[in-house]
Write a protein that holds these residues in place. Structure first.
Motif, PDB file in Angstrom:
ATOM      1  N   MET A  40       0.858  -1.170   0.000  1.00  0.00           N
ATOM      2  CA  MET A  40       0.000   0.000   0.000  1.00  0.00           C
ATOM      3  C   MET A  40       0.904   1.233   0.000  1.00  0.00           C
ATOM      4  O   MET A  40       1.785   1.350   0.820  1.00  0.00           O
ATOM      5  N   ASN A  41       0.689   2.142  -0.944  1.00  0.00           N
ATOM      6  CA  ASN A  41       1.561   3.311  -0.990  1.00  0.00           C
ATOM      7  C   ASN A  41       1.161   4.333   0.078  1.00  0.00           C
ATOM      8  O   ASN A  41       0.071   4.273   0.655  1.00  0.00           O
ATOM      9  N   LEU A  74      -2.193   6.392  -0.276  1.00  0.00           N
ATOM     10  CA  LEU A  74      -3.406   5.649   0.037  1.00  0.00           C
ATOM     11  C   LEU A  74      -3.540   5.466   1.541  1.00  0.00           C
ATOM     12  O   LEU A  74      -4.630   5.581   2.100  1.00  0.00           O
ATOM     13  N   ARG A  75      -2.425   5.204   2.219  1.00  0.00           N
ATOM     14  CA  ARG A  75      -2.450   5.064   3.673  1.00  0.00           C
ATOM     15  C   ARG A  75      -2.951   6.338   4.342  1.00  0.00           C
ATOM     16  O   ARG A  75      -3.787   6.285   5.249  1.00  0.00           O
ATOM     17  N   PHE A 104     -14.839   2.859  -4.809  1.00  0.00           N
ATOM     18  CA  PHE A 104     -13.504   2.624  -5.358  1.00  0.00           C
ATOM     19  C   PHE A 104     -13.631   2.426  -6.858  1.00  0.00           C
ATOM     20  O   PHE A 104     -14.558   1.749  -7.322  1.00  0.00           O
ATOM     21  N   ASP A 143     -11.319   1.159 -10.134  1.00  0.00           N
ATOM     22  CA  ASP A 143     -10.091   0.555 -10.652  1.00  0.00           C
ATOM     23  C   ASP A 143      -9.807   1.216 -12.005  1.00  0.00           C
ATOM     24  O   ASP A 143     -10.390   0.842 -13.026  1.00  0.00           O
ATOM     25  N   ASP A 145      -7.181   1.229 -13.949  1.00  0.00           N
ATOM     26  CA  ASP A 145      -6.570   0.378 -14.970  1.00  0.00           C
ATOM     27  C   ASP A 145      -7.630  -0.435 -15.707  1.00  0.00           C
ATOM     28  O   ASP A 145      -7.631  -0.516 -16.930  1.00  0.00           O
ATOM     29  N   ASN A 153      -9.265   5.738  -5.879  1.00  0.00           N
ATOM     30  CA  ASN A 153      -8.667   4.754  -6.772  1.00  0.00           C
ATOM     31  C   ASN A 153      -7.426   4.239  -6.057  1.00  0.00           C
ATOM     32  O   ASN A 153      -7.220   4.539  -4.891  1.00  0.00           O
ATOM     33  N   ASP A 154      -6.591   3.496  -6.719  1.00  0.00           N
ATOM     34  CA  ASP A 154      -5.431   2.918  -6.033  1.00  0.00           C
ATOM     35  C   ASP A 154      -4.344   3.944  -5.733  1.00  0.00           C
ATOM     36  O   ASP A 154      -3.411   3.649  -5.002  1.00  0.00           O
ATOM     37  N   LYS A 155      -4.458   5.171  -6.243  1.00  0.00           N
ATOM     38  CA  LYS A 155      -3.406   6.165  -6.036  1.00  0.00           C
ATOM     39  C   LYS A 155      -3.890   7.459  -5.394  1.00  0.00           C
ATOM     40  O   LYS A 155      -3.101   8.210  -4.852  1.00  0.00           O
TER      41      LYS A 155
END
Length: 178
Positions: free
Chosen positions: A1-2, A5-6, A29, A31, A33, A144-146
């Motif tokens: 987890m970057n 995001l944390r 959320f 995704d 990609d 999202n994931d970032k």
């Protein structure tokens, strides 16, 4: 987890108490990609870009062949040339090589620019759609994931932070470097 995001998750947990009196916390959320793989606009952009790449590759290969042919001709004729002819042809070969390399760089830069424009346009549309869905679906936050893609204005404490920073005593403010 970057780390981004944390921090986002920690902030969300802290904000749950703020929104407890309002609507229940609703998190979404996306995704990105997967969305980019599945969106027709992205697929059309990829197809267009692949055609451009193929065309540029043909041009690059044709120019490479010209350089190779000239180099082989120079190597074959080298023993029979005068010094002046050798120097002139070697200079011409160097010029051809430099022109080829410049063409390659420009082609790559042009393709990168096209790819970035396609992605930017799709991402801009995606963010607008996510914001629309966020407002309509009464989401508190969509991630999202970032990064965070959408935040409900009810949990935005930016003005409070700015006001608190402005009212700090001078000794607490960040010292400016002269």
């Amino acid at each position: 987890m970057n780390w981004q995001l944390r921090i986002g998750v920690v902030l969300l947990l802290m904000l749950t108490s703020v929104v407890a009196w309002a609507d229940p916390l609703k998190i979404g959320f996306v995704d990105l990609d997967r969305a980019l793989r599945e969106l027709p606009e992205a697929q059309a952009g990829a197809t267009s870009l692949n055609k451009q790449i193929a065309a540029k590759q043909k041009e690059i290969e044709a120019k490479r062949q010209q350089v190779n042919i000239f180099q082989k001709t120079l190597e074959r004729d080298f023993p029979h040339l005068t010094n002046a002819q050798r120097q002139e042809r070697e200079a011409r070969l160097q010029s051809m090589i430099l022109n080829f390399q410049q063409f390659q760089r420009q082609a790559q830069d042009g393709l990168n620019y096209q790819r970035n424009q396609i992605l930017k346009n799709i991402q801009d549309q995606l963010v607008k759609v996510v914001s629309r869905i966020g407002r309509a679906g009464h989401y508190t936050v969509i991630l999202n994931d970032k990064s965070v893609l959408y935040v409900n204005g009810a949990i935005d404490i930016t003005s409070q932070v700015v006001a608190a920073m402005a009212t700090k005593p001078p000794s607490d403010k960040v010292k400016r470097v002269k």
